[in-house]
Scaffold this motif. Structure first.
Motif, mmCIF file in Angstrom:
data_model
loop_
_atom_site.group_PDB
_atom_site.id
_atom_site.type_symbol
_atom_site.label_atom_id
_atom_site.label_comp_id
_atom_site.label_asym_id
_atom_site.label_seq_id
_atom_site.Cartn_x
_atom_site.Cartn_y
_atom_site.Cartn_z
ATOM 1 N N ASN A 307 0.854 -1.275 0.062
ATOM 2 C CA ASN A 307 -0.055 -0.226 -0.211
ATOM 3 C C ASN A 307 0.982 1.153 -0.019
ATOM 4 O OD1 ASN A 307 -2.479 -1.349 -0.058
ATOM 5 N ND2 ASN A 307 -2.651 -1.447 2.104
ATOM 6 N N LEU A 308 2.203 1.023 0.235
ATOM 7 C CA LEU A 308 3.170 2.195 0.072
ATOM 8 C C LEU A 308 4.168 2.148 -0.896
ATOM 9 C CD1 LEU A 308 3.748 4.620 2.197
ATOM 10 C CD2 LEU A 308 5.835 3.171 2.971
ATOM 11 N N ILE A 309 3.912 3.383 -1.815
ATOM 12 C CA ILE A 309 5.072 3.438 -3.004
ATOM 13 C C ILE A 309 5.700 4.722 -2.971
ATOM 14 C CG2 ILE A 309 3.498 2.076 -4.435
ATOM 15 C CD1 ILE A 309 2.740 4.922 -5.731
ATOM 16 N N LEU A 310 6.861 4.621 -3.510
ATOM 17 C CA LEU A 310 7.642 5.939 -3.718
ATOM 18 C C LEU A 310 7.224 6.224 -5.290
ATOM 19 C CD1 LEU A 310 9.749 7.824 -2.417
ATOM 20 C CD2 LEU A 310 11.696 6.418 -3.346
ATOM 21 N N ARG A 311 7.087 7.401 -5.433
ATOM 22 C CA ARG A 311 6.699 7.750 -6.775
ATOM 23 C C ARG A 311 7.561 8.987 -7.206
ATOM 24 N NH1 ARG A 311 3.290 10.873 -9.980
ATOM 25 N NH2 ARG A 311 2.625 12.193 -8.064
ATOM 26 N N GLU A 312 8.431 8.914 -7.993
ATOM 27 C CA GLU A 312 9.152 9.932 -8.687
ATOM 28 C C GLU A 312 8.382 10.871 -9.554
ATOM 29 O OE1 GLU A 312 12.804 9.465 -8.037
ATOM 30 O OE2 GLU A 312 13.254 11.747 -8.494
ATOM 31 N N HIS A 313 8.301 12.245 -9.501
ATOM 32 C CA HIS A 313 7.590 12.963 -10.307
ATOM 33 C C HIS A 313 7.912 13.008 -11.701
ATOM 34 C CE1 HIS A 313 5.353 15.768 -7.192
ATOM 35 N NE2 HIS A 313 5.414 14.496 -6.933
ATOM 36 N N ASP A 314 7.197 13.191 -12.666
ATOM 37 C CA ASP A 314 7.678 13.276 -14.129
ATOM 38 C C ASP A 314 8.045 14.704 -14.249
ATOM 39 O OD1 ASP A 314 6.591 10.821 -14.579
ATOM 40 O OD2 ASP A 314 4.677 11.707 -15.017
ATOM 41 N N LYS A 315 9.033 15.080 -15.309
ATOM 42 C CA LYS A 315 9.734 15.975 -15.567
ATOM 43 C C LYS A 315 8.582 17.476 -15.813
ATOM 44 C CE LYS A 315 14.250 15.749 -16.896
ATOM 45 N NZ LYS A 315 14.353 14.465 -17.414
ATOM 46 N N ASP A 316 7.359 17.235 -16.175
ATOM 47 C CA ASP A 316 6.346 18.233 -16.366
ATOM 48 C C ASP A 316 5.495 18.322 -15.108
ATOM 49 O OD1 ASP A 316 4.811 15.645 -16.189
ATOM 50 O OD2 ASP A 316 3.985 16.075 -18.252
ATOM 51 N N GLU A 317 5.632 17.609 -14.092
ATOM 52 C CA GLU A 317 4.893 17.847 -12.881
ATOM 53 C C GLU A 317 6.041 18.530 -11.940
ATOM 54 O OE1 GLU A 317 2.856 14.571 -10.142
ATOM 55 O OE2 GLU A 317 4.246 13.601 -11.698
ATOM 56 N N LEU A 318 7.161 18.844 -12.116
ATOM 57 C CA LEU A 318 8.054 19.494 -11.280
ATOM 58 C C LEU A 318 8.023 20.938 -11.354
ATOM 59 C CD1 LEU A 318 11.611 17.584 -12.099
ATOM 60 C CD2 LEU A 318 10.123 17.478 -10.346
ATOM 61 N N SER A 319 8.205 21.497 -10.122
ATOM 62 C CA SER A 319 8.101 23.152 -10.166
ATOM 63 C C SER A 319 9.257 23.578 -11.119
ATOM 64 C CB SER A 319 8.529 23.427 -8.889
ATOM 65 O OG SER A 319 7.553 22.765 -7.819
ATOM 66 N N HIS A 320 9.232 24.827 -11.358
ATOM 67 C CA HIS A 320 10.440 25.196 -12.322
ATOM 68 C C HIS A 320 11.605 25.176 -11.650
ATOM 69 C CE1 HIS A 320 8.969 28.501 -10.128
ATOM 70 N NE2 HIS A 320 10.251 29.160 -10.259
ATOM 71 N N TYR A 321 11.692 25.476 -10.324
ATOM 72 C CA TYR A 321 12.978 25.371 -9.761
ATOM 73 C C TYR A 321 13.611 24.024 -9.375
ATOM 74 C CZ TYR A 321 9.793 25.472 -5.861
ATOM 75 O OH TYR A 321 8.652 25.178 -5.152
ATOM 76 N N SER A 322 12.794 22.991 -9.300
ATOM 77 C CA SER A 322 12.982 21.681 -8.821
ATOM 78 C C SER A 322 13.834 20.873 -9.888
ATOM 79 C CB SER A 322 11.782 21.016 -8.218
ATOM 80 O OG SER A 322 12.246 19.486 -7.664
ATOM 81 N N CYS A 323 14.939 20.324 -9.449
ATOM 82 C CA CYS A 323 15.310 19.195 -10.425
ATOM 83 C C CYS A 323 15.205 17.839 -9.756
ATOM 84 C CB CYS A 323 16.838 19.704 -10.448
ATOM 85 S SG CYS A 323 17.927 19.971 -9.259
#
Length: 527
Positions: A307-323
């Motif tokens: 029931n627990l997952i780690l999900r990496e955000h897609d590029k287009d989901e990122l805030s403009h300053y976040s890498c």
RNA sequence: GCGGGUGUAGCUCAGUGGUAGAGCGUCACGUUGCCAACGUGAAAGUCGACGGUUCGAAUCCGUUCACCCGCUCCA
């Protein structure tokens, strides 16, 4: 902490989803969670914790504090090969209003805004202009929206001229709705702009005895900014060296558009945020380090299943300053088969410190004397830089709700079918002591053991004594409260000084010397 | 924001215009020797709130609040 919401299903059927109604009924019945102001009909988006819930949440908060501040990452070493160092702060709910201007939260508070569904951009309605053909009639061709003095102006102008030749510009507000032919400033496809809306996402208040709009201030929508505005004070006054973290916990407030799903999206909620500052060159390593540790941590307190997952955000989901941003997500009964966010781990770069540096005119550079040119005398010249920041930001109410949902178990084969399978570390009641029968010296011996255990374990949670009604009911009551261990004094106890211990999850009993009970619990509770 | 559903005891729910109910839980007493045991008894509800219709409203009508579900939204 962002609001990613539920992510799509990942190969999981909805079967086996626990009934949220039953979980909510148990929360009320046993005093985990009550509706706020319930006797007056409740208030939308606010919830209170009862005795068991308050202790559960405290245990969660304490676990965070212990494993993030007092002994970060269970003593393991960071990617730089050294022990991880973190210190706490406790900052105010109300900050100077400019804090929220610098952070970007205030933008769009007082003016109607339009959102772009494609780029996630948000614009002041009265600032958005549109290039249209001089004739005024674009036919079935799209028109091009822009914001004056922004890069989008030149870009859109070029496209518009290519499409229409001679153009003119008009206010977006002058165009008829729906705007399904309008291409938003940085968007590719038309029709991505929403209707203009007033956003009132931050609660406001007016400090001072005289009510004066000029003094308007806001209740914080996140605890993180309190850390950023005090970061310089911390490294100037406490001898901490980069890399290090600053933790901050407390209430935050957001005027959620639609409070929903029990306590999941509340307007008043509690966060536990760490801002970890490091050199830009090491930031990617620290980002991965914290992301992996935070996932491991949630598992360690009982969210161990799939029931627990780690999900990496897609590029287009990122805030403009976040890498880089990842969410630790839990499959709640109300999000299943999707997931809901418990914690976001974001690589924020130097965005926040740079913003505050620009707005406050106070230099946010750190002088790193372990770096820079090596001088003849063996010391370093030092390197000045704005540290980069990795932010693991957890929601404590969401965490508590996930623990409750995960713990809720129904097993019809048990005498007490409904029980809460809390990890011992977070369980609000740690142990209970019962005299099997309320006579023949058993209550006295039970009371003695109860006092001993309470004196030893009260810092961790409740130790209860129950001599009322049948032994079966007492076990069942403790099962429902999620108490992991029950100790029972029976006739033999008086003769040979032994007691039975019953394991909540298996129902199995074993006998041990009464002298061993304390050590047994110390081991089980990790105390 | 839109649509649907629900709101009666701590919990789960019955009650379609005429005395406010049940099961479970809680409490007391007795019994009870390891899994919501048994007996007897008790406490507990302004029927979400406000207004209307009616001789009379938990019940019919209107408004409103809250929660749940589906869309929408979530800087």
């Amino acid at each position: 902490m962002s609001e990613a919401g539920a992510s799509p299903a990942v190969n999981q059927s909805a079967k086996g989803v626990k009934p949220m109604d039953a979980i909510m009924a148990l929360c009320k019945r046993r005093g985990f969670i009550y509706q706020a102001s319930e006797i007056y009909g409740g208030i939308n988006g606010f919830w209170d914790y009862g005795p068991l819930g308050a202790q559960l949440k405290k245990n969660l908060r304490d676990a965070w504090w212990e494993d993030m501040i007092m002994r970060p990452c269970w003593g393991r070493k960071g990617p730089n090969g050294r022990e991880v160092v973190c210190v706490p702060v406790e900052t105010c709910i109300i900050q100077h209003p400019k804090v929220w201007e610098a952070s970007g939260h205030v933008a769009g508070f007082n003016d109607p805004m339009v959102d772009c569904k494609e780029t996630k951009g948000r614009y002041r309605y009265d600032h958005v202009m549109v290039f249209v053909p001089e004739s005024g009639n674009p036919g079935d061709k799209p028109v091009f929206a822009y914001v004056g003095d922004q890069p989008s102006e030149a870009k859109q102008k070029k496209k518009a001229e290519k499409t229409f030749g001679s153009i003119t510009s008009v206010a977006l507000s002058s165009l008829p709705k729906p705007w399904d032919r309008v291409i938003a400033p940085d968007a590719e496809k038309p029709g991505s702009l929403t209707e203009p809306r007033m956003f009132n996402l931050m609660f406001d208040t007016i400090p001072g005895a005289i009510r004066d709009e000029a003094n308007r201030a806001y209740l914080r929508p996140e605890t993180a900014q309190g850390v950023f505005v005090q970061a310089k004070n911390v490294w100037d006054t406490t001898r901490v060296r980069v890399p290090f973290g600053i933790g901050n916990t407390g209430r935050s407030f957001r005027n959620e558009v639609t409070p929903r799903n029990f306590t999941f999206r509340s307007r008043e909620f509690e966060q536990a945020e760490l801002e970890f500052f490091c050199h830009p060159d090491e930031s990617q390593d620290w980002y991965r380090f914290w992301r992996d540790f935070r996932m491991e941590w949630w598992k360690s307190i009982g969210l161990a299943g799939d029931n627990l997952i780690l999900r990496e955000h897609d590029k287009d989901e990122l805030s403009h300053y976040s890498c880089g941003t990842s969410d630790v997500e839990y499959r709640f009964p109300f999000t299943a088969p999707g997931f809901g966010e418990l914690e976001g781990i974001a690589h924020r770069g130097c965005f926040d410190l740079t913003q505050h540096q620009a707005h406050s005119k106070v230099k946010m550079e750190y002088n790193d004397t372990e770096r820079g040119e090596l001088l003849p005398n063996g010391s370093r010249r030092g390197e000045r830089y704005v540290p980069h920041c990795i932010e693991p930001a957890a929601g404590l109410d969401r965490g508590a709700l996930a623990l409750i949902c995960e713990a809720y178990t129904r097993d019809e084969s048990r005498p007490s079918p409904e029980f809460m399978k809390f990890h011992p570390r977070v369980a609000p009641i740690k142990a209970a002591v019962f005299p099997l029968v309320n006579k023949d010296g058993m209550p006295e011996m039970a009371e003695k053991l109860h006092t001993e255990l309470h004196n030893r374990f009260w810092r961790l949670g409740a130790v209860e004594m129950d001599e009322k009604q049948s032994i079966g009911k007492r076990y069942a009551r403790m099962d429902e409260a999620g108490c992991p261990y029950c100790f029972t004094i029976d006739g033999d106890s008086l003769k040979d000084q032994t007691v039975t211990v019953r394991d909540r999850d298996s129902g199995q009993q074993s006998r041990m010397s009464v002298d061993r009970v304390k050590a047994f619990l110390e081991e089980k509770l990790g105390a």
